[in-house]
Design an enzyme around this catalytic site. Structure first.
Site, PDB file in Angstrom:
ATOM      1  CB  SER A 269      63.516  35.222  62.698  1.00 49.65           C
ATOM      2  OG  SER A 269      62.369  34.399  62.591  1.00 49.65           O
TER       3      SER A 269
ATOM      4  CB  CYS B 131      61.072  25.838  75.442  1.00 54.21           C
ATOM      5  SG  CYS B 131      60.691  24.089  75.616  1.00 54.21           S
TER       6      CYS B 131
ATOM      7  CD  GLU C 238      48.865  34.525  73.583  1.00 55.89           C
ATOM      8  OE1 GLU C 238      49.433  34.835  74.634  1.00 55.89           O
ATOM      9  OE2 GLU C 238      49.465  34.184  72.546  1.00 55.89           O
TER      10      GLU C 238
ATOM     11  CG  HIS D 257      54.940  26.756  63.296  1.00 57.93           C
ATOM     12  ND1 HIS D 257      54.324  27.841  62.734  1.00 57.93           N
ATOM     13  CD2 HIS D 257      55.553  27.205  64.410  1.00 57.93           C
ATOM     14  CE1 HIS D 257      54.541  28.903  63.489  1.00 57.93           C
ATOM     15  NE2 HIS D 257      55.282  28.551  64.506  1.00 57.93           N
TER      16      HIS D 257
END
Length: 767
Positions: free
Chosen positions: A444, A527, A616, A705
């Site tokens: 992206s 979110c 995860e 980030h």
């Protein structure tokens, strides 16, 4: 019998916190406005629980970024590199806090962010504490006390939630050799004592210590630390009532340890591990009460009251109602806020769901039912619940025989490429002709306010499909051209048509549905809105071929096709719980396989199937690992194995420790894997030092980030570190993750530096 909540979502029902934080970071609002937003969210959360009738309402479950980072600030575990931030004029405690989370690059300072990783087996990320030998701790923030005072002002004598001392240490990382972080327990205990003293003086009666590591495999040293810490705390605070909360797994072999701790209440997760109830009831001492986590804190399905009541009644029969508490299985942090905001959902599916606010009501209703209340409203709720559970079980929306038959027919051959990597690599190099240290990005590019506004206008009907298509094509073409100009080797189309890497695919797959406001926090202000997998999964039509073909038509260079892998789609969705997750994952894998094959037919020769969630999903107990890894790796291979040798398959993973599953990652047999490495300064590559990884690797050379822009020299140094453990002819150069959340200005600077670093590294290697 009492009720309590372990924690409540803190983003606000309309993501008020996200918006306020981002406005503060960009200088659009002042600190006081951000603090007001936080206070308002806390008050709303407390009132929801108070009005529902919850007995023990939590405080200090709110956070402006992350609860682990909060604790680091409170106990003064602040790395020395951030001390200068405090000295800068007008910087507040919150500015220091955000610098630790996001890095700091202004006013002559250039400071990297702290490391970030996944919170157990969730998609929530926490900021990893940094520990040093003989480290001293100091009470450095009043956050806990301020929130308790705020609750009291709202008429609530709240239950402060604090990360337990042992779990806090185990969540962190030793930043120098020669010591064990658990050696710091004695030093840290003095600060915990100070915290408890102040809370007791404020009038606190109950304290919740979150100790999720009690549900994991523990060393003998960790077990001794638990005994030491809680014996000392009880000795110093005989009148305070303590809840030790465990979640995400069963206590199993740690059951005897957990029930021996000198606390008042032990909380267990009966959603994740219902079998542990009998074991605990057999060993629980008379001095200990039991909190039953019967309402699922991590999924969105309506509670089955009959099933939960069977657990509650069993515990009451053994312990008496006065020693039983009812709660969600974990914090509701992982649930969306309020189902009432969902006005567009299929009514049948909506009737099967419960978000955080509804889960609070479920906890209270279960207490009333277990207490034998004859209230007509409560009894009516019970009947409605039975009907909803039965409706979901028998609904025609859920089952697709064709999908089930295809999944059942999968063979070993479906999960294998035609030839091994050594042969594939030769075929791929003939076709792709890539240089040494090839550069690429993860997928992206920045989704600007303008791009997001186009999507919003299109959804509202203010843009036609044709107008929207033209705008996206212009943005895609601009991004392709810019990547060509700066010299990136393998391009991406930027994903401007996509809202979220899972939601975008779920919207085009059968068996999924979507909410309008079902947001949950992933990290900081980030979110996500997980899809709801309610039924059998299939792909009716191609999902990405149109945009991949368009992008490839704009350049002579190779453009990657970009897909999200089956395990990640599974992990980052709210998944149906009426069949094994492995079966749902296989169905998704077959849908992605169809897309991969169609991309290849359309001329796309490099296809990336992202699996950031593969680590995860690993069970928290090692004894359960192999079963999960078997079906997870198989699902990826099914999705990737329908193509020719010359088609190069990439995958991407981030914010995970790979050391203990490196062989399984190799078993995935992706031609190229890109991984997050920059925050740890390539420490994650230690996994590859002792294991000769057979395929190609792109260790991230800058942290996306954080808003800071790393220098070319910094990236070159990281590439040198990478070459210490990985042969140069296996190395790719890329960022840590996708660039969707970044701004164009910083993205352009960072990628220009990255390409320059790759070229210099290539020249350096040749010499």
């Amino acid at each position: 019998m009492q009720t309590h909540i372990l924690g409540y979502p803190r983003i606000g029902s309309k993501r008020e916190l996200k918006k306020a934080c981002e406005q503060y970071w960009s200088g659009k609002i002042l600190l006081e406005e951000l603090l007001n937003t936080g206070r308002n969210i806390c008050n709303q959360n407390w009132n929801i629980q108070k009005e529902a009738g919850i007995d023990l309402i939590p405080c200090n479950d709110f956070s402006y970024y992350d609860q682990v980072l909060d604790m680091s600030l409170v106990v003064g575990a602040i790395p020395t590199r951030y001390h200068e931030v405090v000295l800068k004029k007008n910087n507040s405690e919150l500015d220091l806090y955000f610098a630790m989370a996001r890095g700091y690059q202004k006013e002559g300072l250039d400071i990297t962010a702290m490391e970030m990783t996944k919170w157990f087996d969730t998609n929530y990320h926490y900021i990893v504490p940094e520990f040093y030998k003989n480290q001293q701790f100091k009470l450095s923030s009043d956050k806990i006390f301020n929130e308790f005072a705020g609750a009291k002002q709202a008429g609530i004598n709240a239950k402060p939630v604090i990360i337990g001392l042992v779990s806090y240490l185990l969540l962190g990382k030793e930043k120098e050799e020669g010591f064990d972080k658990l050696d710091l327990a004695g030093n840290l205990l003095s600060v915990y004592t100070e915290i408890l003293t102040k809370l007791q003086e404020q009038g606190a009666e109950w304290i919740q210590f979150d100790e999720p590591f009690l549900a994991l495999d523990l060393t003998e040293k960790a077990k001794e630390a638990y005994h030491f810490v809680y014996t000392e705390i009880r000795k110093r605070f005989p009148k305070l009532k303590f809840i030790v909360a465990t979640y995400f797994e069963g206590l199993n072999d740690n059951g005897s340890l957990a029930v021996s701790l000198p606390v008042n209440v032990l909380h267990v997760d009966l959603v994740r591990n219902p079998e542990q109830l009998d074991e605990i009831l057999n060993v629980i001492p008379e001095s200990l009460s039991l909190s039953l986590g019967v309402v699922d804190g991590r999924n969105i399905w309506k509670n089955d009251f009959e099933k939960s009541l069977s657990f509650i009644n069993k515990a009451v029969e053994k312990l008496g109602s006065e020693r039983v508490l009812i709660a969600p299985s974990s914090s509701l942090l992982h649930s969306p806020c309020d189902l009432d905001f969902e006005t567009s959902l299929n009514p049948e599916i909506k009737n099967w769901l419960a978000f955080a606010k509804q889960k609070v009501a479920e906890v209270v209703t279960l207490k009333e039912l277990a207490s034998g209340t004859e209230n007509e409203q409560i009894l009516a709720s019970f009947e409605e619940n039975k009907k909803a559970i039965a409706s979901r079980r028998t609904s025609s929306l859920i089952h697709n025989d064709e999908v089930k038959q295809r999944a059942n027919a999968v063979t070993e051959k479906d999960a294998q490429r035609i030839n091994p990597f050594k042969i594939r690599k030769e075929e791929q190099q003939k076709v792709l002709q890539l240089p040494l240290f090839p550069t690429t990005t993860i997928g992206s590019f920045p989704q600007t306010t303008e791009v997001r506004s186009w999507r919003a206008k299109f959804k509202k009907g203010e843009l036609t499909a044709e107008q929207y298509d033209i705008l996206l094509k212009e943005e895609t073409q601009r991004t392709i051209n810019w990547q060509e100009e700066i010299g990136i080797d393998v391009l991406v189309h930027g994903e401007f048509e996509r809202n979220d890497m899972v939601e975008y695919f779920g919207e085009q797959l059968e068996g999924f549905t979507f909410t309008k406001n079902g947001w949950v926090q992933s990290y900081g202000s980030r979110c996500v809105k997980p899809p709801v997998i309610f039924g059998d999964v299939s792909r009716p039509t191609p999902m990405t071929v149109y945009w991949s073909q368009y992008a490839q038509s704009q350049t002579e260079k190779w453009v990657k096709g970009m897909l999200t892998g089956p395990v990640t789609i599974l992990q980052w969705s709210f998944v149906r719980d009426d069949q094994p997750r492995s079966e749902t994952c296989k169905q998704i894998a077959l849908a992605i396989r169809d897309e991969v094959v169609d991309l290849e037919k359309a001329g796309i020769r490099i296809i990336q199937i992202d699996e950031p969630a593969i680590r995860e999903g690993l069970p928290l107990r090692k004894t359960d690992w192999q079963n999960y890894l078997k079906w997870a790796v198989e699902a990826f291979r099914i999705s990737a194995s329908g193509v020719e040798d010359a088609t190069q398959i990439h995958t991407h993973m981030c914010y995970s420790e790979f050391n203990d599953i490196i062989e399984n990652i190799a078993d995935m047999d992706a031609d190229v894997i890109t991984i997050e490495c920059s925050r740890s300064q390539m420490e994650l590559l230690n996994a590859f030092a002792d294991f000769s990884y057979p395929n190609e690797i792109g260790p991230g050379v800058y942290d996306i980030h954080s808003p800071r822009v790393p220098s070319k020299e910094e990236m070159i140094e990281l590439l040198r570190k990478a070459q210490n453990v990985i042969p140069a002819n296996q190395l790719w150069v890329n960022p840590d993750c996708g660039l969707k959340t970044r701004h164009w200005e910083e993205t352009e600077k960072a990628l220009i530096a990255m390409v320059a670093a790759a070229k210099e590294a290539s020249v350096e290697y040749a010499l």
